[in-house]
Design a protein around this motif. Structure first.
Motif, PDB file in Angstrom:
ATOM      1  N   VAL A 104      49.518  18.293  98.831  1.00 20.31           N
ATOM      2  CA  VAL A 104      48.679  19.144  99.314  1.00 20.31           C
ATOM      3  C   VAL A 104      47.378  18.932  99.287  1.00 20.31           C
ATOM      4  O   VAL A 104      46.531  19.711 100.024  1.00 20.31           O
ATOM      5  CB  VAL A 104      48.981  20.422  98.477  1.00 20.31           C
ATOM      6  N   GLY A 105      46.877  18.062  98.845  1.00 20.83           N
ATOM      7  CA  GLY A 105      45.457  17.602  98.549  1.00 20.83           C
ATOM      8  C   GLY A 105      45.255  16.668  97.549  1.00 20.83           C
ATOM      9  O   GLY A 105      46.026  16.291  96.605  1.00 20.83           O
ATOM     10  N   VAL A 106      43.890  16.058  97.689  1.00 20.22           N
ATOM     11  CA  VAL A 106      43.553  15.028  96.618  1.00 20.22           C
ATOM     12  C   VAL A 106      42.299  15.315  96.114  1.00 20.22           C
ATOM     13  O   VAL A 106      41.347  15.698  96.876  1.00 20.22           O
ATOM     14  CB  VAL A 106      43.402  13.673  97.510  1.00 20.22           C
ATOM     15  N   ILE A 107      42.178  15.071  94.877  1.00 24.10           N
ATOM     16  CA  ILE A 107      41.038  15.119  93.924  1.00 24.10           C
ATOM     17  C   ILE A 107      40.553  13.773  93.901  1.00 24.10           C
ATOM     18  O   ILE A 107      41.399  13.048  93.125  1.00 24.10           O
ATOM     19  CB  ILE A 107      41.186  16.119  92.756  1.00 24.10           C
ATOM     20  N   THR A 108      39.544  13.189  94.260  1.00 19.88           N
ATOM     21  CA  THR A 108      39.145  11.703  93.946  1.00 19.88           C
ATOM     22  C   THR A 108      38.024  11.890  93.138  1.00 19.88           C
ATOM     23  O   THR A 108      36.980  12.553  93.200  1.00 19.88           O
ATOM     24  CB  THR A 108      39.008  11.099  95.159  1.00 19.88           C
ATOM     25  N   LEU A 113      34.509   7.534  99.778  1.00 10.73           N
ATOM     26  CA  LEU A 113      34.734   8.344 101.036  1.00 10.73           C
ATOM     27  C   LEU A 113      36.251   7.536 101.849  1.00 10.73           C
ATOM     28  O   LEU A 113      36.581   7.883 103.007  1.00 10.73           O
ATOM     29  CB  LEU A 113      33.712   8.499 102.070  1.00 10.73           C
ATOM     30  N   LEU A 114      36.942   6.523 101.124  1.00 14.47           N
ATOM     31  CA  LEU A 114      38.039   5.996 101.666  1.00 14.47           C
ATOM     32  C   LEU A 114      39.034   6.790 102.199  1.00 14.47           C
ATOM     33  O   LEU A 114      40.007   6.605 103.237  1.00 14.47           O
ATOM     34  CB  LEU A 114      38.338   4.831 100.888  1.00 14.47           C
ATOM     35  N   SER A 120      42.791  11.515 105.249  1.00 13.76           N
ATOM     36  CA  SER A 120      43.256  12.742 104.646  1.00 13.76           C
ATOM     37  C   SER A 120      42.321  13.643 104.897  1.00 13.76           C
ATOM     38  O   SER A 120      41.231  13.918 104.922  1.00 13.76           O
ATOM     39  CB  SER A 120      42.945  12.374 103.076  1.00 13.76           C
ATOM     40  N   ARG A 121      43.244  15.109 104.901  1.00 10.21           N
ATOM     41  CA  ARG A 121      42.490  16.287 105.468  1.00 10.21           C
ATOM     42  C   ARG A 121      41.806  17.213 104.195  1.00 10.21           C
ATOM     43  O   ARG A 121      40.838  17.773 104.211  1.00 10.21           O
ATOM     44  CB  ARG A 121      43.456  17.126 106.312  1.00 10.21           C
ATOM     45  N   HIS A 122      42.597  17.116 103.200  1.00  8.12           N
ATOM     46  CA  HIS A 122      42.102  18.008 102.006  1.00  8.12           C
ATOM     47  C   HIS A 122      41.832  17.127 100.943  1.00  8.12           C
ATOM     48  O   HIS A 122      42.535  16.638 100.246  1.00  8.12           O
ATOM     49  CB  HIS A 122      43.224  19.066 101.594  1.00  8.12           C
ATOM     50  N   VAL A 123      40.491  17.032 100.810  1.00 11.11           N
ATOM     51  CA  VAL A 123      39.966  15.961  99.921  1.00 11.11           C
ATOM     52  C   VAL A 123      38.843  16.606  98.884  1.00 11.11           C
ATOM     53  O   VAL A 123      37.880  17.257  99.539  1.00 11.11           O
ATOM     54  CB  VAL A 123      39.420  14.685 100.406  1.00 11.11           C
ATOM     55  N   PRO A 297      45.638  26.343  99.939  1.00 11.18           N
ATOM     56  CA  PRO A 297      44.664  26.966 100.817  1.00 11.18           C
ATOM     57  C   PRO A 297      43.671  25.902 101.598  1.00 11.18           C
ATOM     58  O   PRO A 297      43.885  24.930 101.150  1.00 11.18           O
ATOM     59  CB  PRO A 297      44.325  27.851 100.001  1.00 11.18           C
ATOM     60  N   GLU A 298      43.071  26.316 102.299  1.00  9.98           N
ATOM     61  CA  GLU A 298      42.260  25.447 102.791  1.00  9.98           C
ATOM     62  C   GLU A 298      41.121  24.974 101.600  1.00  9.98           C
ATOM     63  O   GLU A 298      40.507  25.828 100.912  1.00  9.98           O
ATOM     64  CB  GLU A 298      41.333  26.040 103.869  1.00  9.98           C
ATOM     65  N   LEU A 299      40.915  23.778 101.560  1.00 14.42           N
ATOM     66  CA  LEU A 299      40.457  23.054 100.173  1.00 14.42           C
ATOM     67  C   LEU A 299      39.469  22.063 100.626  1.00 14.42           C
ATOM     68  O   LEU A 299      38.867  21.600  99.579  1.00 14.42           O
ATOM     69  CB  LEU A 299      41.594  22.452  99.358  1.00 14.42           C
ATOM     70  N   SER A 300      39.155  22.090 101.784  1.00 12.84           N
ATOM     71  CA  SER A 300      38.003  21.061 102.331  1.00 12.84           C
ATOM     72  C   SER A 300      36.674  21.168 101.689  1.00 12.84           C
ATOM     73  O   SER A 300      36.413  22.403 101.746  1.00 12.84           O
ATOM     74  CB  SER A 300      38.027  20.702 103.721  1.00 12.84           C
TER      75      SER A 300
END
Length: 307
Positions: A104-108, A113-114, A120-123, A297-300
């Motif tokens: 569902v998303g990535v927390i980095t 910015l790789l 990936s859309r949700h970072v 939800p939108e997390l960008s």
């Protein structure tokens, strides 16, 4: 379950089977650290083979002009190396898993910015981005590329005097180890003359609350948390493991060497991140349609104006 140490994911199929069974049909939030970017040529801070490092603190940066000059000299060499890095198989596996609704998303914790470069859309860039610089006085944000042009003009021949960037030790925050920096000229903010700082969270700084809130929301929107390539030494990442474990979500940690979150893990693979994520991409099925419809939800991250 804590899985025995292995060097590669494809050398421990039984252990990987157990992780696949644990994660199958679940929507995953993924927390990534520097270990994911090592296959892209960016060394990590705390891996088993990493040399000792003493990162500059926020207090040193703002309080000591010599520290600040040393940092910018090192960063000026190191940032060009990070800029040329490319996503690896682990980044691409996460893109594929996101496209199928598994992730569902990535927390980095990385600033390179790789994930975005891979698609990936949700970072959520927890610790900021290496490609932006902010003024600590007027909050003007400029691109790191624009600052590089100014630093080149102020310090002609500096990078060439250091030698090939491949011969200089590069750190994950676009830092590089350089001894002779006393003659380096630091650029002030063009708008107000204030101190410029990379838009990166330093040691001694807090991650912005809004960013932390979005990261917690991402974890809550998932059914399990996967940690890939982080030792979880700093609380900024460990808190999400604690949050998921407290909520009863399965936590899978993929990392070479021990992590601070191992005691909270439902499963731990001591393995490389790229090959393990690639194996998970090949074997994890997509969530049911009703599960996918309830994705995050939108997390960008919000976009700030860049001067």
């Amino acid at each position: 379950m804590t899985l025995p140490a292995q060097s590669r994911a494809d050398e421990c199929p039984d252990d990987l089977d157990r992780v696949v069974d644990l994660l199958a049909g679940r929507r995953l939030a993924v927390l990534t650290g520097a270990g994911l970017s090592t296959d892209s040529g960016i060394p990590d801070y705390r891996g088993p083979d990493s040399p000792p490092r003493t990162p500059m603190t926020y207090q040193q940066f703002v309080g000591d002009a010599a520290f600040r000059r040393h940092y910018w000299a090192r960063n000026h060499v190191g940032w060009s190396h990070v800029r040329r890095a490319e996503p690896n198989a682990g980044h691409r596996a996460l893109v594929a898993l996101e496209a199928r609704g598994v992730v569902v998303g990535v927390i980095t914790q990385n600033v390179d910015l790789l994930h975005e470069d891979a698609g990936s859309r949700h970072v959520i860039d927890l610790h900021g981005r290496y490609d932006r610089v902010i003024c600590l006085s007027c909050a003007t944000v400029i691109s790191r590329a624009a600052l590089a042009e100014r630093l080149d003009a102020l310090n002609p021949g500096f990078t060439e005097s250091i030698g090939d960037v491949g011969d200089v030790e590069i750190a994950p925050d676009a830092d590089a180890v350089i001894e002779a920096t006393a003659h380096f000229v630091v650029a002030p903010c063009e708008r107000c003359g204030g101190l410029l700082k990379p838009e990166i969270v330093y040691f001694g700084e807090n991650v912005p609350r809004e960013r932390v809130a979005r990261a917690f929301a991402l974890v809550d929107a998932a059914d399990a948390l996967v940690v890939a390539g982080s030792s979880l030494t700093v609380m900024s990442g460990l808190r999400f493991v604690r949050h998921a474990a407290k909520a009863g979500q399965p936590v899978v940690i993929i990392n070479r060497g021990p992590t601070r979150g191992d005691a909270l893990a439902t499963a731990k693979l001591d393995a490389g991140t790229s090959e393990t994520l690639r194996a998970l991409d090949a074997r994890l099925r997509s969530p049911r349609p009703d599960q996918a419809a309830a994705a995050a939800p939108e997390l960008s991250p919000g976009s700030e104006e860049v001067a």
